[in-house]
Design a protein around this motif. Structure first.
Motif, PDB file in Angstrom:
ATOM      1  N   GLN A 120      50.152 -10.483  90.094  1.00 21.03           N
ATOM      2  CA  GLN A 120      49.843 -10.525  88.666  1.00 21.03           C
ATOM      3  C   GLN A 120      50.903  -9.765  87.855  1.00 21.03           C
ATOM      4  O   GLN A 120      51.279 -10.182  86.755  1.00 21.03           O
ATOM      5  CB  GLN A 120      48.452  -9.937  88.400  1.00 21.03           C
ATOM      6  CG  GLN A 120      47.335 -10.544  89.220  1.00 21.03           C
ATOM      7  CD  GLN A 120      47.429 -12.052  89.355  1.00 21.03           C
ATOM      8  OE1 GLN A 120      47.345 -12.790  88.370  1.00 21.03           O
ATOM      9  NE2 GLN A 120      47.592 -12.527  90.589  1.00 21.03           N
ATOM     10  N   ILE A 121      51.374  -8.660  88.403  1.00 22.92           N
ATOM     11  CA  ILE A 121      52.443  -7.915  87.738  1.00 22.92           C
ATOM     12  C   ILE A 121      53.682  -8.791  87.600  1.00 22.92           C
ATOM     13  O   ILE A 121      54.290  -8.878  86.528  1.00 22.92           O
ATOM     14  CB  ILE A 121      52.784  -6.636  88.523  1.00 22.92           C
ATOM     15  CG1 ILE A 121      51.598  -5.669  88.504  1.00 22.92           C
ATOM     16  CG2 ILE A 121      54.031  -5.955  87.950  1.00 22.92           C
ATOM     17  CD1 ILE A 121      51.759  -4.487  89.452  1.00 22.92           C
ATOM     18  N   GLN A 122      54.053  -9.458  88.670  1.00 20.47           N
ATOM     19  CA  GLN A 122      55.237 -10.305  88.639  1.00 20.47           C
ATOM     20  C   GLN A 122      55.083 -11.447  87.651  1.00 20.47           C
ATOM     21  O   GLN A 122      56.035 -11.799  86.929  1.00 20.47           O
ATOM     22  CB  GLN A 122      55.517 -10.832  90.050  1.00 20.47           C
ATOM     23  CG  GLN A 122      55.900  -9.740  91.035  1.00 20.47           C
ATOM     24  CD  GLN A 122      55.922 -10.218  92.478  1.00 20.47           C
ATOM     25  OE1 GLN A 122      55.519 -11.351  92.784  1.00 20.47           O
ATOM     26  NE2 GLN A 122      56.401  -9.371  93.382  1.00 20.47           N
ATOM     27  N   LEU A 123      53.888 -12.012  87.584  1.00 18.61           N
ATOM     28  CA  LEU A 123      53.645 -13.109  86.649  1.00 18.61           C
ATOM     29  C   LEU A 123      53.698 -12.616  85.207  1.00 18.61           C
ATOM     30  O   LEU A 123      54.340 -13.233  84.349  1.00 18.61           O
ATOM     31  CB  LEU A 123      52.286 -13.747  86.945  1.00 18.61           C
ATOM     32  CG  LEU A 123      51.866 -14.905  86.039  1.00 18.61           C
ATOM     33  CD1 LEU A 123      52.899 -16.017  86.074  1.00 18.61           C
ATOM     34  CD2 LEU A 123      50.501 -15.442  86.459  1.00 18.61           C
ATOM     35  N   VAL A 124      53.030 -11.501  84.932  1.00 20.45           N
ATOM     36  CA  VAL A 124      52.989 -10.990  83.567  1.00 20.45           C
ATOM     37  C   VAL A 124      54.374 -10.563  83.086  1.00 20.45           C
ATOM     38  O   VAL A 124      54.747 -10.796  81.930  1.00 20.45           O
ATOM     39  CB  VAL A 124      51.993  -9.816  83.471  1.00 20.45           C
ATOM     40  CG1 VAL A 124      52.140  -9.079  82.153  1.00 20.45           C
ATOM     41  CG2 VAL A 124      50.564 -10.335  83.615  1.00 20.45           C
ATOM     42  N   THR A 125      55.162  -9.943  83.955  1.00 26.60           N
ATOM     43  CA  THR A 125      56.489  -9.489  83.525  1.00 26.60           C
ATOM     44  C   THR A 125      57.406 -10.652  83.182  1.00 26.60           C
ATOM     45  O   THR A 125      58.375 -10.472  82.433  1.00 26.60           O
ATOM     46  CB  THR A 125      57.148  -8.607  84.598  1.00 26.60           C
ATOM     47  OG1 THR A 125      57.151  -9.297  85.851  1.00 26.60           O
ATOM     48  CG2 THR A 125      56.398  -7.299  84.759  1.00 26.60           C
ATOM     49  N   ARG A 126      57.115 -11.823  83.691  1.00 22.56           N
ATOM     50  CA  ARG A 126      57.916 -12.996  83.319  1.00 22.56           C
ATOM     51  C   ARG A 126      57.587 -13.486  81.920  1.00 22.56           C
ATOM     52  O   ARG A 126      58.339 -14.275  81.336  1.00 22.56           O
ATOM     53  CB  ARG A 126      57.703 -14.124  84.328  1.00 22.56           C
ATOM     54  CG  ARG A 126      58.291 -13.853  85.700  1.00 22.56           C
ATOM     55  CD  ARG A 126      58.508 -15.135  86.473  1.00 22.56           C
ATOM     56  NE  ARG A 126      57.276 -15.842  86.767  1.00 22.56           N
ATOM     57  CZ  ARG A 126      56.575 -15.685  87.899  1.00 22.56           C
ATOM     58  NH1 ARG A 126      56.997 -14.827  88.820  1.00 22.56           N
ATOM     59  NH2 ARG A 126      55.475 -16.375  88.105  1.00 22.56           N
ATOM     60  N   HIS A 127      56.453 -13.038  81.375  1.00 26.55           N
ATOM     61  CA  HIS A 127      56.017 -13.485  80.057  1.00 26.55           C
ATOM     62  C   HIS A 127      56.133 -12.399  79.000  1.00 26.55           C
ATOM     63  O   HIS A 127      55.858 -12.655  77.821  1.00 26.55           O
ATOM     64  CB  HIS A 127      54.557 -13.952  80.110  1.00 26.55           C
ATOM     65  CG  HIS A 127      54.351 -15.216  80.886  1.00 26.55           C
ATOM     66  ND1 HIS A 127      54.392 -15.267  82.256  1.00 26.55           N
ATOM     67  CD2 HIS A 127      54.110 -16.489  80.463  1.00 26.55           C
ATOM     68  CE1 HIS A 127      54.170 -16.512  82.659  1.00 26.55           C
ATOM     69  NE2 HIS A 127      53.986 -17.262  81.595  1.00 26.55           N
ATOM     70  N   LEU A 128      56.491 -11.200  79.379  1.00 30.93           N
ATOM     71  CA  LEU A 128      56.457 -10.075  78.452  1.00 30.93           C
ATOM     72  C   LEU A 128      57.819  -9.423  78.289  1.00 30.93           C
ATOM     73  O   LEU A 128      58.660  -9.466  79.183  1.00 30.93           O
ATOM     74  CB  LEU A 128      55.468  -9.011  78.940  1.00 30.93           C
ATOM     75  CG  LEU A 128      54.017  -9.425  79.144  1.00 30.93           C
ATOM     76  CD1 LEU A 128      53.220  -8.250  79.690  1.00 30.93           C
ATOM     77  CD2 LEU A 128      53.424  -9.901  77.839  1.00 30.93           C
ATOM     78  N   ASP A 129      57.990  -8.819  77.152  1.00 29.83           N
ATOM     79  CA  ASP A 129      59.183  -8.024  76.880  1.00 29.83           C
ATOM     80  C   ASP A 129      58.731  -6.741  76.189  1.00 29.83           C
ATOM     81  O   ASP A 129      58.972  -6.528  75.004  1.00 29.83           O
ATOM     82  CB  ASP A 129      60.163  -8.795  75.989  1.00 29.83           C
ATOM     83  CG  ASP A 129      61.432  -8.010  75.716  1.00 29.83           C
ATOM     84  OD1 ASP A 129      61.748  -7.103  76.520  1.00 29.83           O
ATOM     85  OD2 ASP A 129      62.094  -8.285  74.702  1.00 29.83           O
ATOM     86  N   CYS A 130      58.036  -5.891  76.944  1.00 33.28           N
ATOM     87  CA  CYS A 130      57.494  -4.662  76.389  1.00 33.28           C
ATOM     88  C   CYS A 130      57.123  -3.740  77.547  1.00 33.28           C
ATOM     89  O   CYS A 130      57.050  -4.173  78.693  1.00 33.28           O
ATOM     90  CB  CYS A 130      56.266  -4.945  75.517  1.00 33.28           C
ATOM     91  SG  CYS A 130      54.985  -5.876  76.357  1.00 33.28           S
ATOM     92  N   PRO A 131      56.885  -2.457  77.269  1.00 34.28           N
ATOM     93  CA  PRO A 131      56.515  -1.526  78.344  1.00 34.28           C
ATOM     94  C   PRO A 131      55.224  -1.965  79.028  1.00 34.28           C
ATOM     95  O   PRO A 131      54.261  -2.335  78.371  1.00 34.28           O
ATOM     96  CB  PRO A 131      56.324  -0.201  77.601  1.00 34.28           C
ATOM     97  CG  PRO A 131      57.103  -0.350  76.335  1.00 34.28           C
ATOM     98  CD  PRO A 131      56.995  -1.790  75.958  1.00 34.28           C
ATOM     99  N   LEU A 132      55.213  -1.909  80.356  1.00 39.27           N
ATOM    100  CA  LEU A 132      54.048  -2.359  81.118  1.00 39.27           C
ATOM    101  C   LEU A 132      53.437  -1.213  81.926  1.00 39.27           C
ATOM    102  O   LEU A 132      54.123  -0.519  82.674  1.00 39.27           O
ATOM    103  CB  LEU A 132      54.437  -3.491  82.069  1.00 39.27           C
ATOM    104  CG  LEU A 132      53.299  -4.049  82.941  1.00 39.27           C
ATOM    105  CD1 LEU A 132      52.221  -4.696  82.085  1.00 39.27           C
ATOM    106  CD2 LEU A 132      53.846  -5.054  83.960  1.00 39.27           C
ATOM    107  N   PHE A 133      52.130  -1.044  81.755  1.00 32.62           N
ATOM    108  CA  PHE A 133      51.325  -0.114  82.534  1.00 32.62           C
ATOM    109  C   PHE A 133      50.262  -0.929  83.262  1.00 32.62           C
ATOM    110  O   PHE A 133      49.918  -2.034  82.826  1.00 32.62           O
ATOM    111  CB  PHE A 133      50.660   0.927  81.629  1.00 32.62           C
ATOM    112  CG  PHE A 133      51.628   1.870  80.968  1.00 32.62           C
ATOM    113  CD1 PHE A 133      51.784   3.161  81.451  1.00 32.62           C
ATOM    114  CD2 PHE A 133      52.388   1.470  79.873  1.00 32.62           C
ATOM    115  CE1 PHE A 133      52.685   4.038  80.852  1.00 32.62           C
ATOM    116  CE2 PHE A 133      53.290   2.328  79.278  1.00 32.62           C
ATOM    117  CZ  PHE A 133      53.443   3.618  79.757  1.00 32.62           C
ATOM    118  N   ILE A 134      49.743  -0.385  84.346  1.00 38.92           N
ATOM    119  CA  ILE A 134      48.691  -1.077  85.082  1.00 38.92           C
ATOM    120  C   ILE A 134      47.536  -0.118  85.344  1.00 38.92           C
ATOM    121  O   ILE A 134      47.690   1.096  85.271  1.00 38.92           O
ATOM    122  CB  ILE A 134      49.195  -1.669  86.412  1.00 38.92           C
ATOM    123  CG1 ILE A 134      49.661  -0.552  87.369  1.00 38.92           C
ATOM    124  CG2 ILE A 134      50.295  -2.683  86.175  1.00 38.92           C
ATOM    125  CD1 ILE A 134      50.049  -1.065  88.752  1.00 38.92           C
ATOM    126  N   GLY A 135      46.381  -0.687  85.636  1.00 43.60           N
ATOM    127  CA  GLY A 135      45.227   0.163  85.922  1.00 43.60           C
ATOM    128  C   GLY A 135      43.970  -0.649  86.037  1.00 43.60           C
ATOM    129  O   GLY A 135      43.999  -1.870  86.173  1.00 43.60           O
TER     130      GLY A 135
END
Length: 218
Positions: A84-99
């Motif tokens: 899911q991280i890999q998928l989301v980072t392909r769609h985003l251009d902003c700081p990413l946190f998880i939890g």
């Protein structure tokens, strides 16, 4: 900023453009759109954090008539969280946190070390099974070098202050306590607080943590 639409299986609560994003997982027994998750996502957006929620496959199966089987082992969930991280980072251009909530927070912190994320958060972290404070759900927190914010109720049977203080947590792990709150952040009536107020407190703490990490990296 979301630069391409995410697949429909994600739930997105967007704050302002360029806001940091929290990829948020659910707990073991409730879905991504449970009342707790809905309120938490809404409060995080009010604090300037966009929220992207997802479900682990076993939980998604329940929506199509699957049995309410327990969550699979952590290794399987870690692999899915990583995807899911890999998928989301392909769609985003902003700081990413998880939890995540409870189990979702545990899996998030276990996933964070080897992923391109700035930090991890746990809302009602399952430090141990109720009544078994000597559990092994904290081993990875002893040497984690990714910033971690855990927000915990002082009455949480999965980890009360007297239990947590005995664990060897890394310097990067911080715990914020919600007074008299339980695992779902419901406080005692005598406290004069409500669950909604405790969730707001949790969102404020989470947003401040995210802001601090961003500022330290800039």
């Amino acid at each position: 900023m979301i630069i391409n639409p995410l697949p429909e299986r994600f739930l997105v609560n967007a704050a302002q453009p360029q806001a940091p994003v929290l990829l948020l997982a659910h707990g073991a027994g409730a879905p991504m759109d449970s009342p707790f998750m809905e309120v938490l996502a809404r409060e995080l957006v009010q604090q300037g954090v966009s929220v992207v929620r997802f479900e682990f496959p076993y939980m998604a199966q329940r929506r199509i008539g699957g049995s309410k089987r327990p969550a699979p082992k952590a290794d399987t969930l870690i692999d899915f969280f990583r995807e899911q991280i890999q998928l989301v980072t392909r769609h985003l251009d902003c700081p990413l946190f998880i939890g995540g909530k409870s189990m979702g927070g545990r899996i998030g912190t276990m996933t964070a070390a080897q992923q391109p994320v700035l930090g991890a958060l746990g809302f009602g972290y399952p430090f141990h099974a109720p009544g078994k404070p000597a559990g092994n759900r904290v081993d990875h927190l002893a040497d984690l070098n990714v910033p971690v914010q855990i927000i915990q109720g002082t009455r949480d049977p999965f980890g009360k202050p007297e239990d947590v203080q005995t664990y060897a947590l890394a310097a990067s792990v911080n715990v914020h306590w919600l007074q008299t709150a339980d695992h779902d952040f419901k406080p005692l009536k005598a406290s004069g607080l409500t669950q909604a107020q405790c969730i707001t407190d949790a969102a404020e703490q989470a947003a401040q943590f995210i802001k601090n990490v961003n500022e330290n990296l800039s």
